[in-house]
Each structure stands twice: as structure tokens, then as C-alpha cells.
Design a protein around this motif. Structure first.
Motif, mmCIF file in Angstrom:
data_model
loop_
_atom_site.group_PDB
_atom_site.id
_atom_site.type_symbol
_atom_site.label_atom_id
_atom_site.label_comp_id
_atom_site.label_asym_id
_atom_site.label_seq_id
_atom_site.Cartn_x
_atom_site.Cartn_y
_atom_site.Cartn_z
ATOM 1 N N THR A 40 3.946 25.632 -11.987
ATOM 2 C CA THR A 40 4.576 24.326 -11.970
ATOM 3 C C THR A 40 3.479 23.281 -12.147
ATOM 4 N N ALA A 41 3.878 22.095 -12.546
ATOM 5 C CA ALA A 41 2.933 20.994 -12.733
ATOM 6 C C ALA A 41 3.186 19.959 -11.651
ATOM 7 N N VAL A 42 2.149 19.240 -11.288
ATOM 8 C CA VAL A 42 2.292 18.138 -10.338
ATOM 9 C C VAL A 42 1.906 16.862 -11.072
ATOM 10 N N TYR A 43 2.809 15.908 -11.073
ATOM 11 C CA TYR A 43 2.552 14.617 -11.691
ATOM 12 C C TYR A 43 3.006 13.542 -10.723
ATOM 13 N N GLU A 44 2.094 12.640 -10.376
ATOM 14 C CA GLU A 44 2.367 11.575 -9.420
ATOM 15 C C GLU A 44 3.028 12.120 -8.147
ATOM 16 N N ASN A 45 2.419 13.158 -7.592
ATOM 17 C CA ASN A 45 2.820 13.773 -6.326
ATOM 18 C C ASN A 45 4.214 14.401 -6.332
ATOM 19 N N GLU A 46 4.736 14.712 -7.501
ATOM 20 C CA GLU A 46 6.024 15.395 -7.601
ATOM 21 C C GLU A 46 5.837 16.658 -8.439
ATOM 22 N N SER A 47 6.498 17.742 -8.026
ATOM 23 C CA SER A 47 6.370 19.009 -8.744
ATOM 24 C C SER A 47 7.414 19.106 -9.853
ATOM 25 N N TYR A 48 6.994 19.745 -10.954
ATOM 26 C CA TYR A 48 7.842 19.900 -12.130
ATOM 27 C C TYR A 48 7.710 21.312 -12.685
ATOM 28 N N TYR A 49 8.815 21.800 -13.275
ATOM 29 C CA TYR A 49 8.742 23.008 -14.092
ATOM 30 C C TYR A 49 8.106 22.606 -15.414
ATOM 31 N N LYS A 50 7.301 23.499 -15.990
ATOM 32 C CA LYS A 50 6.729 23.265 -17.316
ATOM 33 C C LYS A 50 7.463 24.153 -18.313
ATOM 34 N N VAL A 51 7.965 23.525 -19.369
ATOM 35 C CA VAL A 51 8.631 24.241 -20.447
ATOM 36 C C VAL A 51 7.844 23.933 -21.711
ATOM 37 N N VAL A 52 7.396 24.970 -22.389
ATOM 38 C CA VAL A 52 6.558 24.817 -23.573
ATOM 39 C C VAL A 52 7.384 25.116 -24.820
ATOM 40 N N ALA A 53 7.265 24.234 -25.814
ATOM 41 C CA ALA A 53 7.852 24.476 -27.134
ATOM 42 C C ALA A 53 6.728 24.967 -28.025
ATOM 43 N N GLY A 54 6.994 26.036 -28.752
ATOM 44 C CA GLY A 54 5.961 26.566 -29.619
ATOM 45 C C GLY A 54 6.538 27.408 -30.725
ATOM 46 N N THR A 55 5.650 27.894 -31.536
ATOM 47 C CA THR A 55 6.042 28.818 -32.595
ATOM 48 C C THR A 55 5.420 30.169 -32.271
ATOM 49 N N ALA A 56 6.184 31.208 -32.457
ATOM 50 C CA ALA A 56 5.715 32.558 -32.144
ATOM 51 C C ALA A 56 5.546 33.342 -33.435
ATOM 52 N N SER A 60 0.560 42.901 -36.768
ATOM 53 C CA SER A 60 0.912 44.263 -37.186
ATOM 54 C C SER A 60 0.975 45.254 -36.023
ATOM 55 N N PHE A 61 0.456 44.887 -34.847
ATOM 56 C CA PHE A 61 0.515 45.762 -33.669
ATOM 57 C C PHE A 61 1.660 45.381 -32.739
ATOM 58 N N ASP A 62 2.570 44.557 -33.232
ATOM 59 C CA ASP A 62 3.718 44.085 -32.452
ATOM 60 C C ASP A 62 3.323 43.239 -31.253
ATOM 61 N N TYR A 63 2.204 42.573 -31.323
ATOM 62 C CA TYR A 63 1.819 41.606 -30.292
ATOM 63 C C TYR A 63 2.198 40.217 -30.765
ATOM 64 N N TYR A 64 2.715 39.434 -29.845
ATOM 65 C CA TYR A 64 3.122 38.081 -30.190
ATOM 66 C C TYR A 64 2.026 37.096 -29.816
ATOM 67 N N SER A 65 1.894 36.115 -30.653
ATOM 68 C CA SER A 65 0.978 35.019 -30.384
ATOM 69 C C SER A 65 1.816 33.750 -30.412
ATOM 70 N N ILE A 66 1.567 32.866 -29.467
ATOM 71 C CA ILE A 66 2.355 31.645 -29.346
ATOM 72 C C ILE A 66 1.438 30.446 -29.542
ATOM 73 N N GLU A 67 1.815 29.602 -30.470
ATOM 74 C CA GLU A 67 1.087 28.347 -30.663
ATOM 75 C C GLU A 67 1.878 27.257 -29.950
ATOM 76 N N GLU A 68 1.279 26.685 -28.901
ATOM 77 C CA GLU A 68 1.944 25.626 -28.160
ATOM 78 C C GLU A 68 1.957 24.354 -28.997
ATOM 79 N N ILE A 69 3.144 23.782 -29.155
ATOM 80 C CA ILE A 69 3.314 22.552 -29.920
ATOM 81 C C ILE A 69 3.517 21.370 -28.978
#
Length: 102
Positions: A40-56, A60-69
Motif C-alpha cells: 500500500t502507499a501512504v500519501y499525506e498520512n492516509e493509506s492507499y491501494y496502488k493499482v498499476v496500469a501497464g503493458t505486458a 519465449s520462456f513464457d515469462y511475462y514482463s510488465i512495463e509500468e505506464i
């Protein structure tokens, strides 16, 4: 909003995914995946869930890589949502919060 004072991470991801790419300040020409951070993230003394938008991508080894946008913060009570601007260490409010499906 839910009747109780706290939502779960799935609810936070649902809130962010309910916005259009334009509302999230993302390109309309890209398909994004949304991921809930294990921290979770804390911003101005309040806790938040973090949700990341990215491209996956898969190699070739079936491993995923995620680029955070973009990163979004949703308050634990589900009443506030922001886009986090890493460059300026600031937040941009999302216009309104949608109700969470029961």
C-alpha cells in the motif's frame, strides 16, 4: 460505495478499471493491463491501494514482463482515487468514484 469503511484490493482495481483510458490519462491506442501492488502507499498520512496500469509482454520462456505506464491510488475506504505523478511526486484527482459492484 460499500456500506463498511474498507474495501479490498480487488475493489480498488475494479474502481480504476471502470474508468476509460481518457479519464485515466492513458493513450486510447494501447491495451493496458491493471495490476494490484502487494504494497500500500501512504500519501499525506492516509493509506492507499496502488493499482498499476501497464503493458505486458511474454518472452519465449513464457515469462511475462510488465512495463509500468501509470500508477493509481485508491483510498482504503474507496472514496478517493488519484493518478500518481512520479516525476513531480504529486497526485492528480480522478473526477469521480463509481460504485463498487456488490
Amino acid at each position: 460505495m460499500k456500506d463498511d469503511n474498507e474495501i479490498n484490493g480487488e475493489d480498488a482495481a475494479y474502481i480504476i478499471k471502470s474508468y476509460s483510458n481518457r479519464e485515466l490519462m492513458l493513450s486510447d491506442n494501447t491495451a493496458y493491463s491493471f495490476f494490484l501492488s502487494s504494497e500500500t502507499a501512504v500519501y499525506e498520512n492516509e493509506s492507499y491501494y496502488k493499482v498499476v496500469a501497464g503493458t505486458a509482454s511474454k518472452n519465449s520462456f513464457d515469462y511475462y514482463s510488465i512495463e509500468e505506464i501509470a500508477c493509481y491510488l485508491v483510498s482504503l475506504n474507496g472514496k478517493k482515487a488519484f493518478k500518481y505523478d512520479k516525476e513531480n511526486d504529486s497526485i492528480i484527482s480522478l473526477n469521480y468514484i463509481r460504485d463498487i459492484a456488490e
